[in-house]
Scaffold this active site. Structure first.
Site, PDB file in Angstrom:
ATOM      1  N   GLU A  21       0.846  -1.204   0.000  1.00 45.67           N
ATOM      2  CA  GLU A  21       0.000   0.000   0.000  1.00 45.67           C
ATOM      3  C   GLU A  21       0.882   1.255   0.000  1.00 45.67           C
ATOM      4  O   GLU A  21       0.626   2.224  -0.718  1.00 45.67           O
ATOM      5  CB  GLU A  21      -0.915  -0.031   1.235  1.00 45.67           C
ATOM      6  CG  GLU A  21      -1.840   1.158   1.322  1.00 45.67           C
ATOM      7  CD  GLU A  21      -2.953   1.003   2.360  1.00 45.67           C
ATOM      8  OE1 GLU A  21      -3.151  -0.121   2.872  1.00 45.67           O
ATOM      9  OE2 GLU A  21      -3.614   2.006   2.654  1.00 45.67           O
ATOM     10  N   ASN A  42       2.999  10.102   7.663  1.00 47.71           N
ATOM     11  CA  ASN A  42       4.445  10.206   7.476  1.00 47.71           C
ATOM     12  C   ASN A  42       5.195  10.158   8.806  1.00 47.71           C
ATOM     13  O   ASN A  42       6.342   9.714   8.860  1.00 47.71           O
ATOM     14  CB  ASN A  42       4.767  11.484   6.690  1.00 47.71           C
ATOM     15  CG  ASN A  42       4.453  11.298   5.208  1.00 47.71           C
ATOM     16  OD1 ASN A  42       3.869  10.283   4.822  1.00 47.71           O
ATOM     17  ND2 ASN A  42       4.846  12.247   4.387  1.00 47.71           N
TER      18      ASN A  42
END
Ligand code: FAD
Length: 382
Positions: free
Chosen positions: A244, A368
């Protein structure tokens, strides 16, 4: 530099898909964005033409190729800004769970219609109260005879309105210690009583992408809908989340290329102080820097793609690529918007949507910050 990760067969597939996108997808993108959804007919056409599962096993109707075919589909859709379609959720993110962990019966039942585009797949991890902290999901799937009874709420689910079959992350053993050992994956068809579609959510960007709330209210599914084994859900997620993240990196660089190409055209046409804005050193330096970063990012992503196809452990590099390329996409779209001046703020200029669409890339598939947590751990820190 020529990208050397793709073979001539891959490139033929790309040329064919590019023609399909120009003919059948690009003309619909603006309408999808206005209507905040894609359409079933296009998904079926994608399936008919072999674009939903080019790397799925041939015995189920797939193309039998490698992941690079999926990457090509992602790159071409990103180039046309057809983000709403998000074929990767269906093909590259959900289907691999069925292929790797599905029983023979589950594969035979669900893979052929998914590859044809008749059954659309989604995955339900995130809940209103937890996203990054996946082990803390509260949705329960409690065994009752030959069934699991699901209760709980999910949010931000891609294909939430259009999807037909969902991989649901739920606790089959809510008392397990550690908590992630109680997590299982359960397949839930959208026509199951107790499966409730909630709101389609209004978003900053990715307007055509259907992102929704879903809930399970005493939703009973047969125990044969368990994917893999009870208590193994977290492990399966950790394995499959790598691909992913690679998908996000692939689309990030492809989107950067499109925004950059359009900005290069724009700065040559727009004049200020009697010259094209391309003539200002600031414009030149900004675009020189961004073009350099895109090439460096592409080189890393291509190496990652090759390693992934070889089956190497790429947990570290997938996390690096995900944060770095999406961070670049956010910066690049901001800089390119600035170079468009006021027109960049106008929705009729695609760079404005590029800017909005980029924002989510650093958030989903693991934020992130979570990527950096993973990298730090792999570096032996913490
Ligand atoms: C358009 C869209 C589509 C999506 N599609 C799907 C889907 O199909 N299926 C699905 O299950 N989910 C989907 N998501 C959800 C997405 O995966 C989550 O939003 C994401 O994982 C972050 O979870 P959260 O929103 O709960 O943020 P939180 O976990 O609440 O995080 C909030 C902030 O805290 C930071 N943070 C959290 N933990 C740490 C830590 N340990 N260290 C440092 N910082 C931390 C985060 O990085 C973030 O900045 C989608 C989201 C969007 C926006």
């Amino acid at each position: 530099m020529r990208r050397d990760v793709f073979t001539p067969e891959h490139e033929m597939f790309r040329a064919q898909f590019r023609r399909f996108v120009a003919r059948e997808i690009e003309p619909k993108v603006a309408q999808w964005n206005r209507e905040h959804t894609t359409d079933r007919e296009t998904w079926r056409r994608m399936g008919e033409e072999g674009y939903l599962g080019p790397c799925m096993p041939e015995e189920y109707g797939g193309g039998g190729g490698d992941f690079l075919y999926d990457a090509i589909v992602m790159e071409e859709l990103a180039w046309q800004r057809a983000h709403g379609l998000m074929a990767a959720v269906h093909t590259s993110i959900c289907m691999p769970y069925l292929v790797s962990y599905g029983s023979a019966e589950q594969k035979a039942r669900w893979l052929p219609p998914a590859i044809r585009g008749d059954v659309l797949l989604g995955i339900c991890m995130t809940e209103p109260g937890t996203g990054s902290d996946l082990a803390n999901v509260q949705t329960r799937a409690i065994r009752d005879g030959d069934h699991y009874v699901l209760n709980g709420a999910k949010t931000f689910i891609s294909l939430g309105q259009l999807g037909d079959l969902f991989i649901v992350v739920a606790k089959t053993d809510p008392a397990a210690n550690p908590p992630h050992a109680g997590i299982s994956l359960v397949l839930v068809a959208a026509d199951t009583p107790g499966f409730v579609r909630g709101r389609k959510l209004e978003k900053l960007g990715l307007h055509a992408q259907d992102t929704s709330e879903l809930s399970f209210q005493d939703c009973r599914v047969p125990v044969t809908n368990l994917l893999g084994r009870e208590g193994q859900g977290f492990k399966m997620l950790m394995e499959k989340l790598q691909q992913e993240r690679i998908c996000i990196a692939v689309t990030a660089i492809a989107s950067c290329r499109r925004a950059l190409a359009d900005t290069l055209d724009y700065v040559k046409q727009r004049h200020a102080f009697g010259q094209p804005i391309a003539a200002f050193q600031n414009t030149q330096f900004k675009l020189a820097e961004l073009a350099t970063q895109v090439e460096i990012g592409q080189a890393f992503v291509d190496r990652l793609l090759a390693a992934h196809v070889r089956g190497e452990d790429v947990v570290l590099e997938a996390s690096m690529a995900k944060w770095w390329t999406t961070d670049l996409q956010r910066r690049l779209t901001g800089e390119c918007l600035q170079l468009h001046g006021g027109y960049g703020f106008m929705l009729e200029y695609p760079i404005s949507m590029d800017y909005a669409d980029a924002a989510v890339q650093s958030i989903y598939a693991g934020t992130n910050e979570i990527m950096k947590v993973i990298i730090a751990r792999r570096l032996g820190l913490g």
